[in-house]
Design a protein around this motif. Structure first.
Motif, PDB file in Angstrom:
ATOM      1  N   GLU A  50       0.868  -1.185   0.000  1.00 52.83           N
ATOM      2  CA  GLU A  50       0.000   0.000   0.000  1.00 52.83           C
ATOM      3  C   GLU A  50       0.899   1.228   0.000  1.00 52.83           C
ATOM      4  O   GLU A  50       1.935   1.248   0.654  1.00 52.83           O
ATOM      5  CB  GLU A  50      -0.856  -0.036   1.270  1.00 52.83           C
ATOM      6  CG  GLU A  50      -1.966   0.987   1.338  1.00 52.83           C
ATOM      7  CD  GLU A  50      -2.789   0.852   2.621  1.00 52.83           C
ATOM      8  OE1 GLU A  50      -3.984   1.064   2.564  1.00 52.83           O
ATOM      9  OE2 GLU A  50      -2.200   0.535   3.694  1.00 52.83           O
ATOM     10  N   SER A  54      -2.359   6.536   0.360  1.00 54.53           N
ATOM     11  CA  SER A  54      -3.586   5.713   0.327  1.00 54.53           C
ATOM     12  C   SER A  54      -3.867   5.140   1.700  1.00 54.53           C
ATOM     13  O   SER A  54      -5.025   5.055   2.130  1.00 54.53           O
ATOM     14  CB  SER A  54      -3.454   4.549  -0.657  1.00 54.53           C
ATOM     15  OG  SER A  54      -3.091   5.017  -1.915  1.00 54.53           O
ATOM     16  N   HIS A  57      -5.480   7.841   3.868  1.00 54.63           N
ATOM     17  CA  HIS A  57      -6.897   8.033   3.533  1.00 54.63           C
ATOM     18  C   HIS A  57      -7.733   6.863   4.061  1.00 54.63           C
ATOM     19  O   HIS A  57      -8.803   7.071   4.640  1.00 54.63           O
ATOM     20  CB  HIS A  57      -7.069   8.197   2.025  1.00 54.63           C
ATOM     21  CG  HIS A  57      -6.600   9.527   1.508  1.00 54.63           C
ATOM     22  ND1 HIS A  57      -7.251  10.707   1.800  1.00 54.63           N
ATOM     23  CD2 HIS A  57      -5.543   9.864   0.742  1.00 54.63           C
ATOM     24  CE1 HIS A  57      -6.612  11.716   1.214  1.00 54.63           C
ATOM     25  NE2 HIS A  57      -5.556  11.233   0.570  1.00 54.63           N
ATOM     26  N   ARG A  58      -7.237   5.638   3.910  1.00 53.75           N
ATOM     27  CA  ARG A  58      -7.971   4.467   4.418  1.00 53.75           C
ATOM     28  C   ARG A  58      -8.151   4.555   5.933  1.00 53.75           C
ATOM     29  O   ARG A  58      -9.247   4.338   6.465  1.00 53.75           O
ATOM     30  CB  ARG A  58      -7.217   3.185   4.026  1.00 53.75           C
ATOM     31  CG  ARG A  58      -7.825   1.909   4.622  1.00 53.75           C
ATOM     32  CD  ARG A  58      -7.011   0.659   4.312  1.00 53.75           C
ATOM     33  NE  ARG A  58      -5.601   0.755   4.677  1.00 53.75           N
ATOM     34  CZ  ARG A  58      -5.117   0.747   5.917  1.00 53.75           C
ATOM     35  NH1 ARG A  58      -5.941   0.665   6.941  1.00 53.75           N
ATOM     36  NH2 ARG A  58      -3.820   0.852   6.147  1.00 53.75           N
ATOM     37  N   GLU A  59      -7.067   4.860   6.640  1.00 50.95           N
ATOM     38  CA  GLU A  59      -7.140   4.926   8.105  1.00 50.95           C
ATOM     39  C   GLU A  59      -8.138   5.992   8.574  1.00 50.95           C
ATOM     40  O   GLU A  59      -8.844   5.801   9.560  1.00 50.95           O
ATOM     41  CB  GLU A  59      -5.756   5.235   8.691  1.00 50.95           C
ATOM     42  CG  GLU A  59      -4.788   4.058   8.626  1.00 50.95           C
ATOM     43  CD  GLU A  59      -5.088   2.968   9.664  1.00 50.95           C
ATOM     44  OE1 GLU A  59      -5.814   3.226  10.626  1.00 50.95           O
ATOM     45  OE2 GLU A  59      -4.574   1.841   9.477  1.00 50.95           O
ATOM     46  N   GLU A  62     -11.616   4.686   8.155  1.00 52.28           N
ATOM     47  CA  GLU A  62     -11.903   3.651   9.158  1.00 52.28           C
ATOM     48  C   GLU A  62     -12.067   4.249  10.550  1.00 52.28           C
ATOM     49  O   GLU A  62     -12.978   3.895  11.293  1.00 52.28           O
ATOM     50  CB  GLU A  62     -10.759   2.631   9.214  1.00 52.28           C
ATOM     51  CG  GLU A  62     -10.664   1.728   7.988  1.00 52.28           C
ATOM     52  CD  GLU A  62      -9.406   0.847   8.006  1.00 52.28           C
ATOM     53  OE1 GLU A  62      -9.235   0.097   7.043  1.00 52.28           O
ATOM     54  OE2 GLU A  62      -8.594   0.929   8.951  1.00 52.28           O
ATOM     55  N   GLU A  67     -13.128  12.055   4.756  1.00 52.07           N
ATOM     56  CA  GLU A  67     -12.141  12.199   3.686  1.00 52.07           C
ATOM     57  C   GLU A  67     -11.479  13.546   3.871  1.00 52.07           C
ATOM     58  O   GLU A  67     -12.108  14.503   4.317  1.00 52.07           O
ATOM     59  CB  GLU A  67     -12.833  12.153   2.330  1.00 52.07           C
ATOM     60  CG  GLU A  67     -13.792  10.990   2.258  1.00 52.07           C
ATOM     61  CD  GLU A  67     -13.697  10.209   0.969  1.00 52.07           C
ATOM     62  OE1 GLU A  67     -12.642  10.249   0.314  1.00 52.07           O
ATOM     63  OE2 GLU A  67     -14.699   9.567   0.643  1.00 52.07           O
TER      64      GLU A  67
END
Ligand code: 9L3
Ligand code: MG
Length: 140
Positions: A50, A54, A57-59, A62, A67
């Motif tokens: 990863e 990215s 942004h994912r963390e 979650e 965003e």
């Protein structure tokens, strides 16, 4: 992975505004038990394969359900990542909200918008404390 092969953690200093910041979003950890009650910049480990942005942004989706738009990275005094533990280093971006309103969805039990001059009053995770000091200077 970081440049020297240590596992990379990514985190965001989410500001009320990148252009004229006055407050930062701080998150209080609820897990694991050893870190519970301490404040941190939200984020987490980059997964293998990863890329760092990215992963951040994912963390944030979650953990907070938001965003963000990323601003610049906040470098350590040697210009690189922040050492946090023996085999971890952390990279921190300035950021501002793009969509969503932050809620403590995972690993946190409280969020707070803290005015920059009050940031040192929180009970920070040890590795985050010098970063917060640099952030105060960077957003002055
Ligand atoms: N960590 C320290 N400061 C932070 C973050 C996001 C993480 N601001 C440390 C705590 C954990 C490790 O990095 O030991 C991995 O973080 P996470 O995946 O448990 O959030
Ligand atoms: Mg995390």
């Amino acid at each position: 992975m970081s440049r020297d092969g240590r596992r990379l953690v990514v985190a965001a200093a989410i500001l009320d505004s990148l252009r004229s910041p006055t407050m930062m979003l701080c998150a209080r950890r609820s897990a694991p038990a050893a870190l519970a009650g301490k404040w941190e910049l939200p984020g987490g480990k980059v997964e293998p394969e990863e890329d760092a942005e990215s992963a951040l942004h994912r963390e944030l989706v979650e953990e907070l359900g938001v965003e963000v738009r990323l601003g610049p990275v906040v470098p350590a005094s040697d210009g690189g990542d922040w050492p946090i533990l023996d085999h971890l280093v952390m990279r921190v971006w300035l950021a501002e909200l793009a969509t969503g309103s932050p809620e403590p969805l995972e690993d946190h039990d409280e969020l707070a918008w803290v005015p920059r001059e009050r940031l040192p009053e929180l009970d920070w995770l040890e590795p985050d404390r010098p970063i917060v000091a640099a952030l105060q200077a960077a957003t002055a």
